[in-house]
Design a protein around this motif. Sequence first.
Motif, short mmCIF file in Angstrom:
data_model
loop_
_atom_site.label_atom_id
_atom_site.label_comp_id
_atom_site.label_asym_id
_atom_site.label_seq_id
_atom_site.Cartn_x
_atom_site.Cartn_y
_atom_site.Cartn_z
N LYS A 50 17.07 -6.58 -16.36
CA LYS A 50 16.10 -7.78 -15.91
C LYS A 50 16.53 -7.73 -14.31
CE LYS A 50 16.05 -10.47 -20.05
NZ LYS A 50 16.49 -11.51 -20.97
N GLN A 51 17.72 -7.59 -14.08
CA GLN A 51 18.09 -7.66 -12.41
C GLN A 51 17.33 -6.42 -11.81
OE1 GLN A 51 22.56 -7.84 -12.87
NE2 GLN A 51 22.36 -9.38 -11.35
N ALA A 52 17.16 -5.31 -12.33
CA ALA A 52 16.67 -4.15 -11.76
C ALA A 52 15.05 -4.09 -12.12
CB ALA A 52 17.26 -2.99 -12.24
N ASP A 53 14.43 -5.24 -12.64
CA ASP A 53 13.08 -5.31 -12.89
C ASP A 53 12.72 -4.19 -13.83
OD1 ASP A 53 10.79 -6.80 -12.74
OD2 ASP A 53 9.84 -5.48 -11.11
N PHE A 54 13.54 -3.98 -14.84
CA PHE A 54 13.02 -2.80 -15.85
C PHE A 54 13.05 -3.14 -17.33
CE2 PHE A 54 15.02 1.67 -17.51
CZ PHE A 54 13.78 2.05 -17.29
N HIS A 55 13.45 -4.46 -17.59
CA HIS A 55 13.67 -5.00 -18.99
C HIS A 55 12.26 -4.74 -19.75
CE1 HIS A 55 14.94 -7.35 -22.35
NE2 HIS A 55 14.02 -7.78 -22.15
N ASP A 56 11.20 -5.32 -19.05
CA ASP A 56 9.79 -5.23 -19.63
C ASP A 56 9.33 -3.75 -20.05
OD1 ASP A 56 9.67 -7.93 -19.52
OD2 ASP A 56 8.59 -8.21 -17.56
N ASP A 57 9.83 -2.82 -18.80
CA ASP A 57 9.20 -1.70 -19.04
C ASP A 57 9.80 -0.99 -20.32
OD1 ASP A 57 8.07 -2.10 -16.53
OD2 ASP A 57 8.40 0.10 -15.91
N ILE A 58 11.37 -1.30 -20.31
CA ILE A 58 12.10 -0.74 -21.56
C ILE A 58 11.31 -1.26 -22.80
CG2 ILE A 58 14.23 -0.54 -22.62
CD1 ILE A 58 15.31 -0.90 -20.03
N ALA A 110 20.33 1.33 2.68
CA ALA A 110 19.98 2.18 3.53
C ALA A 110 18.67 2.78 3.09
CB ALA A 110 20.79 3.37 3.47
N ALA A 111 17.66 2.65 3.98
CA ALA A 111 16.16 2.75 3.57
C ALA A 111 15.22 3.62 4.74
CB ALA A 111 15.74 1.49 3.11
N HIS A 112 14.31 4.35 4.53
CA HIS A 112 13.25 4.67 5.37
C HIS A 112 12.21 3.46 5.42
CE1 HIS A 112 15.30 8.60 4.54
NE2 HIS A 112 14.87 8.82 5.47
N ARG A 113 12.11 2.85 4.29
CA ARG A 113 11.08 1.88 4.48
C ARG A 113 11.36 0.61 4.79
NH1 ARG A 113 7.85 2.21 -1.36
NH2 ARG A 113 9.56 0.47 -1.98
N ILE A 114 10.89 -0.09 5.91
CA ILE A 114 11.25 -1.18 6.60
C ILE A 114 11.26 -2.51 5.48
CG2 ILE A 114 11.07 -2.46 8.38
CD1 ILE A 114 11.97 -0.06 9.23
N SER A 115 10.32 -2.54 4.61
CA SER A 115 10.18 -3.65 3.66
C SER A 115 11.52 -3.74 2.87
CB SER A 115 9.10 -3.40 3.01
OG SER A 115 9.10 -2.39 2.03
N SER A 116 12.29 -2.73 2.78
CA SER A 116 13.46 -2.87 1.94
C SER A 116 14.58 -3.67 2.55
CB SER A 116 14.02 -1.28 1.46
OG SER A 116 13.18 -0.91 0.70
N VAL A 117 14.64 -3.68 3.93
CA VAL A 117 15.80 -4.36 4.74
C VAL A 117 15.35 -5.65 5.19
CG1 VAL A 117 16.99 -1.98 4.92
CG2 VAL A 117 15.47 -2.79 6.89
N MET A 118 14.11 -5.99 5.23
CA MET A 118 13.68 -6.94 6.02
C MET A 118 14.61 -8.21 6.05
SD MET A 118 9.56 -6.40 5.78
CE MET A 118 9.07 -8.16 6.27
N THR A 119 15.05 -8.59 4.84
CA THR A 119 15.71 -9.77 4.48
C THR A 119 17.24 -9.70 4.80
OG1 THR A 119 15.87 -9.04 2.15
CG2 THR A 119 13.78 -10.62 2.89
N ALA A 120 17.69 -8.66 5.24
CA ALA A 120 18.93 -8.46 5.28
C ALA A 120 19.64 -9.31 6.51
CB ALA A 120 19.25 -7.02 5.80
N LEU A 177 14.84 -7.19 -4.64
CA LEU A 177 15.52 -7.87 -3.60
C LEU A 177 15.52 -9.09 -3.55
CD1 LEU A 177 13.57 -5.53 -0.56
CD2 LEU A 177 16.07 -5.43 -1.48
N ARG A 178 14.71 -10.02 -4.33
CA ARG A 178 14.87 -11.20 -4.43
C ARG A 178 16.16 -11.51 -5.30
NH1 ARG A 178 10.59 -12.16 -6.79
NH2 ARG A 178 11.32 -12.55 -8.92
N VAL A 179 16.08 -10.98 -6.68
CA VAL A 179 17.11 -11.03 -7.55
C VAL A 179 18.56 -10.77 -7.04
CG1 VAL A 179 18.20 -10.03 -9.60
CG2 VAL A 179 15.74 -10.59 -9.66
N LEU A 180 18.40 -9.71 -6.06
CA LEU A 180 19.99 -9.38 -5.45
C LEU A 180 20.65 -10.38 -4.42
CD1 LEU A 180 19.51 -5.40 -4.32
CD2 LEU A 180 20.75 -6.71 -6.30
N LYS A 181 19.49 -11.15 -3.75
CA LYS A 181 19.66 -11.95 -2.89
C LYS A 181 20.23 -13.25 -3.55
CE LYS A 181 19.46 -13.37 1.45
NZ LYS A 181 19.89 -12.22 2.77
N THR A 182 19.75 -13.46 -4.57
CA THR A 182 19.98 -15.07 -5.14
C THR A 182 21.22 -14.74 -6.23
OG1 THR A 182 18.41 -14.51 -6.98
CG2 THR A 182 17.45 -15.81 -5.06
#
Length: 592
Positions: free
Chosen positions: A450-458, A530-540, A515-520
């Motif tokens: 669930k933290q990885a937003d993978f539960h529903d897919d599974i 570490a990322a190429h996509r800026i959206s991945s680090v914006m909230t750091a 990212l929201r789950v990791l933050k909270t």
Amino acid sequence: MTIFGKLMWFFRTHKRLYALGLSFLFLTEISQMVSPALVGRFTDEVVSRTLTIEKIFLYAGGILLFSLLMYVFRYAWITNIFQGSALLEKTLRQQLFDHYMIMDTTFYQRHRTGDLMAHATNDLSAVQRVASGGILMLVDSVVVIIFTVISMIIVVDWRLTLIGVLPLPLLVIGVWYLSPKIRAAFTQSQEAFSRLSNKSQESIAGIKAIKTLGQESADVEAFEIQVKDAIQVNKRVARIDALFGPMATVIMTLSYVIMMTYGGSLVIDKAITIGQLVSFSTYLGLLVWPMFGLGQLFNVLERGNASYIRVQNILSEKSAISEAENGVVEPAKGDLVIQINQFTYPDTDNQEPTLKNIHVSVKSGGTVGIVGRVGSGKTTLIKLLLRQFDGYSGVIRVGNVNIKDYTLKAYLQAIGYVAQENFLFSTTIRDNIRFSDMNKSQEDVAFAAKQADFHDDILSLPAGYDTEVGEHGVSLSGGQKQRLAIARALINDPEILILDDALSAVDARTEKNILRVLKTQRADKTTIIAAHRISSVMTADEIIVLDHGEIKERGTHETLIEMDGWYAKMFRQQQLVTEIVKKGNGKAGIDG
């Protein structure tokens, strides 16, 4: 030193096993010497016409009795000696596997996977044969020759024995001449097998790329070249190996010729009886196997020696990553401080530092983002954090303790690492997520998913958490593989979570949710993205921009935008791309 000398450490450890085996082998050879003597006596009784029914049963019973004893003794020594060889293979295989587990990244850069597999299979099998067939042929050949010659002297005639065995030293000379050649040839054979094994492994692992690029024919041709090379090398081994058998045959033929001429003259002169000549012929027949056995022995020994040297060369390599004596065993915890003055990859001709003047501090519970163009040093910095390389100038601390002062277990268990491309095991989704601790419950596994937003897919999969992912996760999409790897890292709630471009294959919504789950939920734990996509680090809490191994920009997202440097430029470019994609999707929807 011979291969037996190199393996003496093992023979001493299991001396009882080999002592029993060799004792029964001696008893086997003693039993074997009796039958020829009985056959000779029986022949003399027939010639002198003094044979009776009682004596026929006596001789037949004696031969049968000692044959049964040979069966029992042979079973006993085979059981003990081959048990010892199995233990040797197990010991060496465990040593090699343990060695593979502790070796560093540089080791795996120098050695290909197929080559390492060849050491663990073909080479170890060749060494194992030394402790089974090698011991058998050595002791059996030597003991049979000694006992047979002694029996010839006692039962027949010392003069005939002396002259009859005169050709035998020629075999020793031939073996002495051929042994170095077979060793060199077999070393080349093992190396050719390693290359072929590596080629097979690469082709199977890269079969998708090969088919996608239409390179099947080219790859088959390359494989055929490797096969032909291996065949040519093995032909040379076979040519040298084939010389042993004919050489032994010629030498034994010389002995038979001597027996027929000189032995026949002794019978004519009545120095020996016909029965004694028959016994001598039978004893000479017993020497045929030892003669061929000695040829095979040196073949096995040279093959084993070449393979043992290859294995020991691997085992002798030392990892550049070592644990400090009396290292800190408490799990690493606390603030992360990175102070790297300079780092250059080992075993490279390029002396230009890959990283320099990297100074970063992350409070426990903080998040730091690392961005930069390809080759800027992001992954290199992460490798140093993972202790894949220790040869840098500077220090990295966790909880005010140098990471080199922790035991590897205490440090690495505190880290959760997710790469862009992750290795998944050929088992269920559940077991892949809880791979680091198979005792984790289903609730723990589901929570991490669930933290990885993978539960529903599974749950949408036919077998749910029991779904087999296939080799390397072939049944999952790229985004699903990444989220499974994130869940696998999160299940242990690591003190430091490192995401190395680990969100590159997920969509924007999923990335935002993770990212929201990791933050909270990781408010008291450190996260490095570490990322190429800026959206991945914006909230750091802090973002560092690397370029050619140095920090060129640093600050929060807002600060870096105001600086209008590389970061701001890349952000605007990625925003533009996102807008274009959205408009394209919208237009496609209208047109549809």
